[in-house]
Design an enzyme around this catalytic site. Structure first.
Site, PDB file in Angstrom:
ATOM      1  N   TYR A 159      16.705  30.116   6.826  1.00  0.00           N
ATOM      2  CA  TYR A 159      15.459  30.941   7.592  1.00  0.00           C
ATOM      3  C   TYR A 159      15.553  31.064   8.865  1.00  0.00           C
ATOM      4  O   TYR A 159      15.875  30.074   9.775  1.00  0.00           O
ATOM      5  CB  TYR A 159      14.246  30.316   7.310  1.00  0.00           C
ATOM      6  CG  TYR A 159      13.846  30.499   5.732  1.00  0.00           C
ATOM      7  CD1 TYR A 159      13.968  31.740   4.932  1.00  0.00           C
ATOM      8  CD2 TYR A 159      13.426  29.429   4.874  1.00  0.00           C
ATOM      9  CE1 TYR A 159      13.548  31.690   3.519  1.00  0.00           C
ATOM     10  CE2 TYR A 159      13.112  29.385   3.728  1.00  0.00           C
ATOM     11  CZ  TYR A 159      13.405  30.738   2.896  1.00  0.00           C
ATOM     12  OH  TYR A 159      12.814  30.647   1.764  1.00  0.00           O
TER      13      TYR A 159
ATOM     14  N   ARG B  93     -10.714   0.523  14.836  1.00  0.00           N
ATOM     15  CA  ARG B  93     -10.574   1.011  13.539  1.00  0.00           C
ATOM     16  C   ARG B  93     -11.712   0.569  12.752  1.00  0.00           C
ATOM     17  O   ARG B  93     -12.814   0.751  13.131  1.00  0.00           O
ATOM     18  CB  ARG B  93      -9.195   1.136  12.684  1.00  0.00           C
ATOM     19  CG  ARG B  93      -8.106   1.777  13.638  1.00  0.00           C
ATOM     20  CD  ARG B  93      -6.838   1.985  12.941  1.00  0.00           C
ATOM     21  NE  ARG B  93      -6.286   1.084  11.867  1.00  0.00           N
ATOM     22  CZ  ARG B  93      -4.990   1.116  11.292  1.00  0.00           C
ATOM     23  NH1 ARG B  93      -4.161   1.720  11.747  1.00  0.00           N
ATOM     24  NH2 ARG B  93      -4.862  -0.038  10.468  1.00  0.00           N
TER      25      ARG B  93
ATOM     26  N   MET C  82      11.530  24.352   1.714  1.00  0.00           N
ATOM     27  CA  MET C  82      10.848  23.845   0.836  1.00  0.00           C
ATOM     28  C   MET C  82      11.897  22.889  -0.119  1.00  0.00           C
ATOM     29  O   MET C  82      11.353  22.006  -0.453  1.00  0.00           O
ATOM     30  CB  MET C  82      10.130  24.575   0.143  1.00  0.00           C
ATOM     31  CG  MET C  82       8.851  23.971  -0.691  1.00  0.00           C
ATOM     32  SD  MET C  82       7.747  25.045  -1.670  1.00  0.00           S
ATOM     33  CE  MET C  82       7.025  26.155  -0.341  1.00  0.00           C
TER      34      MET C  82
ATOM     35  N   LYS D 275       0.861  -1.264   0.083  1.00  0.00           N
ATOM     36  CA  LYS D 275      -0.010  -0.137  -0.007  1.00  0.00           C
ATOM     37  C   LYS D 275       0.841   1.186  -0.074  1.00  0.00           C
ATOM     38  O   LYS D 275       2.045   1.145   0.520  1.00  0.00           O
ATOM     39  CB  LYS D 275      -0.802   0.092   1.111  1.00  0.00           C
ATOM     40  CG  LYS D 275      -0.094   0.198   2.478  1.00  0.00           C
ATOM     41  CD  LYS D 275      -0.931   0.065   3.696  1.00  0.00           C
ATOM     42  CE  LYS D 275      -0.211   0.009   5.065  1.00  0.00           C
ATOM     43  NZ  LYS D 275      -0.931  -0.392   6.217  1.00  0.00           N
TER      44      LYS D 275
HETATM   45  C1  LIG Z   1      -0.223  -1.437   6.815  1.00  0.00           C
HETATM   46  C2  LIG Z   1      -1.027  -2.571   7.217  1.00  0.00           C
HETATM   47  C3  LIG Z   1      -0.133  -3.903   7.464  1.00  0.00           C
HETATM   48  C4  LIG Z   1       1.357  -3.737   7.360  1.00  0.00           C
HETATM   49  O1  LIG Z   1       1.733  -3.208   8.874  1.00  0.00           O
HETATM   50  P1  LIG Z   1       3.458  -3.058   8.977  1.00  0.00           P
HETATM   51  O2  LIG Z   1       3.270  -2.774  10.516  1.00  0.00           O
HETATM   52  O3  LIG Z   1       4.172  -2.275   7.963  1.00  0.00           O
HETATM   53  O4  LIG Z   1       3.839  -4.449   8.568  1.00  0.00           O
HETATM   54  C5  LIG Z   1      -0.892  -4.852   7.624  1.00  0.00           C
HETATM   55  N1  LIG Z   1      -2.100  -5.182   7.893  1.00  0.00           N
HETATM   56  C6  LIG Z   1      -3.012  -3.984   7.669  1.00  0.00           C
HETATM   57  C7  LIG Z   1      -4.340  -3.977   8.045  1.00  0.00           C
HETATM   58  C8  LIG Z   1      -2.202  -2.695   7.790  1.00  0.00           C
HETATM   59  O5  LIG Z   1      -3.099  -1.542   7.467  1.00  0.00           O
END
Ligand SMILES: *Cc1c(COP(=O)(O)O)cnc(C)c1O
Length: 372
Positions: free
Chosen positions: A262, A133, A310, A36
């Site tokens: 800056y 979540r 930046m 992801k």
């Molecule tokens: C991002 C994510 C992972 C991977 O997590 P890591 O700590 O990077 O291994 C696994 N499961 C879910 C549901 C996630 O959102």
């Protein structure tokens, strides 16, 4: 290979090697590489291929669009997507053969309706076990699992998996979540579901809590050679895949007392040389690391001097003979003597995950190794 003006170099052989090493460490029947967010900034398609070459047999993404992009690149491996727009149309995902991670009864109905009737839609039901979540709430388990079984009997879906996610708050909290997960599995079994994949562990629990491994582990950060605990990944036999580097854009010799960048938060303490590095917060370099983060120039480690701006920041290199065009490494594999993403995380008050994932802007990306 000499550095580009501002680039991240991703070693795909490190990605493949890390997956092979992790497979050996966890010993689960299945390993999912989580790609992801553009593989945590490392390049989703390239890293997906490298992870599969290293022995991963599943890919994980948050959004369906990320999964579709893998399919468009010709990747046919199983993919699970688990975070959806409330109005998501699951038909494209079903047609592309993505597994849908589902967290509500409305998503279950939408997924069941998304097939074209010729084949079932593969789903994996996410249950809430403490992270607060997404995921089916405990009070919905019985009804949701019964309905899922009904849809499965009708041929609309196959419940391939049941999964959850851990807080990593403490081993005790994670064990409590696993016990909670066991109750969800029992409830699913009572409804007649026989999921092939039960999974709850991401990198941290996969490495530290064997009872969390089940049939599959979802590995993200560790695939990229960074430790989910912060600190040394080398101790786990992992190699950081990403190097962020650039070329010195300007050099000037200045007297003592010279204000730098800056707000003049840095002043030279004696006559010295300042090197200008063309990476800034537009590239995702954290401004919080001003005056703190280490950089490597000419085989020596210095600190960012003054504010990260930046487009650029300055480094006081003392009397080192630095030339315009010299390579500057912000972070990479610390085994090669350069700072690590963890050093930057510490300097910026964050975690290695954020340091690599937030990168972008005008950074180019170059790949080493792999079969592309
Ligand atoms: C991002 C994510 C992972 C991977 O997590 P890591 O700590 O990077 O291994 C696994 N499961 C879910 C549901 C996630 O959102």
């Amino acid at each position: 290979m000499s550095a580009a003006f501002r680039e991240r170099v991703v070693d795909l052989d490190a990605v493949a090697g890390n997956v092979a090493r992790l497979r050996e460490l966890v010993g689960t029947p299945h390993v999912m590489a989580v790609v992801k967010a553009d593989a945590y900034g490392h390049g989703a398609v390239e890293c997906a291929r490298a992870a599969l070459a290293g022995g991963a047999d599943w890919l994980g993404v948050a959004e369906i669009a990320e999964g579709l992009a893998l399919r468009e690149a010709g990747i046919t491996a199983p993919v699970l997507a688990w975070l959806h727009d409330p109005d998501e149309d699951f038909a494209a995902a079903a047609a592309a053969g993505l597994d849908l991670g589902l967290s509500s009864r409305s998503q279950l109905e939408a997924a069941a309706a998304a097939g074209d009737g010729s084949a079932p839609v593969f789903v994996q039901l996410k249950v809430e076990t403490g992270l607060s979540r997404n995921g089916l709430a405990e009070e919905d388990w019985d009804a949701a699992f019964a309905r899922a079984r009904e849809l499965e009997t009708q041929g609309a879906i196959v419940v391939r998996g049941i999964f959850s996610h851990l807080s990593n708050a403490s081993p005790e909290d994670d064990r409590a979540a696993i016990a909670f997960f066991e109750r969800a599995l029992a409830s699913a079994a009572a409804a007649g579901l026989t999921p092939e994949l039960r999974h709850i562990a991401a990198s941290a629990a996969a490495l530290s809590l064997p009872e969390a491994r089940y049939d599959l582990v979802r590995l993200g950060i560790a695939v990229y050679g960074l430790s989910p605990f912060g600190g040394s990944a080398a101790e786990l036999g992992l190699r950081p895949a990403m190097t962020v580097r650039g070329r010195v854009a300007a050099v000037r010799r200045v007297p003592a007392g010279k204000g730098v960048s800056y707000d003049y938060t840095y002043r030279t303490s004696g006559e010295t040389t300042l090197a200008l590095v063309p990476l800034g917060y537009a590239e995702g370099i954290p401004r919080h690391a001003s005056n703190r983060a280490p950089v490597s120039i000419g085989g020596r480690t210095f600190r960012v001097s003054g504010r990260v701006a930046m487009d650029q920041f300055v480094v006081d290199v003392g009397d080192l003979d630095v030339q315009v065009g010299d390579e500057v490494v912000l972070f990479g594999d610390p085994a090669t003597g350069v700072p690590s993403a963890d050093d930057w995380a510490e300097a910026a008050g964050t975690i290695n995950y954020e340091i690599v994932t937030r990168l972008g802007g005008r950074l180019t990306r170059t790949f080493l190794g792999g079969e592309r």
